[in-house]
Design an enzyme around this catalytic site. Structure first.
Site, PDB file in Angstrom:
ATOM      1  N   ASP A   1       0.854  -1.181   0.000  1.00 30.22           N
ATOM      2  CA  ASP A   1       0.000   0.000   0.000  1.00 30.22           C
ATOM      3  C   ASP A   1       0.890   1.231   0.000  1.00 30.22           C
ATOM      4  O   ASP A   1       1.791   1.356   0.858  1.00 30.22           O
ATOM      5  CB  ASP A   1      -0.905   0.013   1.239  1.00 30.22           C
ATOM      6  CG  ASP A   1      -2.009  -1.032   1.154  1.00 30.22           C
ATOM      7  OD1 ASP A   1      -2.083  -1.746   0.135  1.00 30.22           O
ATOM      8  OD2 ASP A   1      -2.787  -1.135   2.117  1.00 30.22           O
TER       9      ASP A   1
ATOM     10  N   ASP B   1     -15.720  -3.515  -1.493  1.00 25.14           N
ATOM     11  CA  ASP B   1     -15.280  -3.234  -0.126  1.00 25.14           C
ATOM     12  C   ASP B   1     -16.510  -2.942   0.718  1.00 25.14           C
ATOM     13  O   ASP B   1     -17.366  -2.149   0.329  1.00 25.14           O
ATOM     14  CB  ASP B   1     -14.344  -2.028  -0.110  1.00 25.14           C
ATOM     15  CG  ASP B   1     -13.164  -2.205  -1.054  1.00 25.14           C
ATOM     16  OD1 ASP B   1     -12.730  -3.356  -1.227  1.00 25.14           O
ATOM     17  OD2 ASP B   1     -12.690  -1.201  -1.609  1.00 25.14           O
TER      18      ASP B   1
END
Length: 241
Positions: free
Chosen positions: A10, A131
């Site tokens: 990330d 998500d």
């Protein structure tokens, strides 16, 4: 079905970080050199990598593009990229630069035609991120929660040629409280699209549990903080997968 483990990188401010529940102000920095991190994952045996431009997810466009390019150049396997990709031009450009699969999240809800047309143009290379917070789809870097149930969004893309669904339980992401196997399996059984699990992976038990349901449509798992914190050995995790 083949089951694949994806170590996660990330990106925030050009560096490798991990967040808790998707909040930028919880960022823990782990490596100033994302390309070196990708090489380390490859050396441990990883053949696939999941990369997210966190700043791009919030900004709505590529922010850490230079870091992504270095990762793609350094990693010999397949790179899957998400975060701020909301136009066909951006998507095509990343595929041309060697990215194997593109993850569309916010765009999947706001512009489903982008998903359909991109999947048609790039068969097997488009992943839809579903998500969830409380069972509802989140968007814009998880900053907003919609009123659309996860399964409803997923079913919109059945038959579109989407490679996979990336399911993340936002409330567990970065928390290492264990993967939400029940919700992941429910999604996999509700649609005909393979599902990638993400969020909360704490150890080998999570990977083994998910791998046991490969025949039910769970095609792999993304692992982040547990690797960086040393709670999970990547070589062992890959063996379990």
């Amino acid at each position: 079905m083949t089951f694949t483990l994806y170590p996660a990188i990330d990106l925030h401010a050009g560096k490798c970080v991990r967040l808790s529940e998707g909040e930028l102000d919880t960022a823990t920095f782990y490596n100033d050199d994302p390309a070196a991190q990708a090489e380390a994952f490859a050396a441990a045996g990883a053949t696939a990598l999941h990369v997210v431009d966190l700043d791009g997810a919030f900004a709505g466009g590529s922010v850490n593009g230079a870091a992504v390019e270095r990762i793609v150049a350094a990693f010999p396997g397949r790179v899957q990229l998400g975060g701020g990709i909301r136009s066909r031009a951006t998507l095509d450009a990343w595929i041309a630069r060697g990215v194997a699969r593109i993850v569309l999240g916010t765009a999947a809800l706001a512009d489903p035609n982008l998903v359909v047309q991109s999947a048609k143009a790039h068969p097997g290379r488009i992943v839809v991120a579903v998500d969830a917070r409380g069972g509802m789809v989140t968007t814009r870097g998880w900053a907003e929660t919609s009123r659309v149930p996860v399964a409803e969004l997923a079913k919109r893309f059945e038959g579109a040629g989407v490679a996979a669904l990336l399911y993340t339980d936002v409330g567990r992401d970065g928390m290492m409280t264990g993967v939400n196997l029940e919700a992941t399996l429910a999604l996999a059984q509700a649609v005909r699209i393979p599902v990638l699990a993400s969020g909360g992976v704490a150890g080998l038990d999570d990977i083994v549990s998910l791998r046991a349901h490969a025949g039910d449509g769970i095609e792999g798992v993304i692992v982040g903080r547990a690797l960086y914190d040393g709670r999970l050995d990547l070589a062992q995790a890959l063996a379990a997968a």
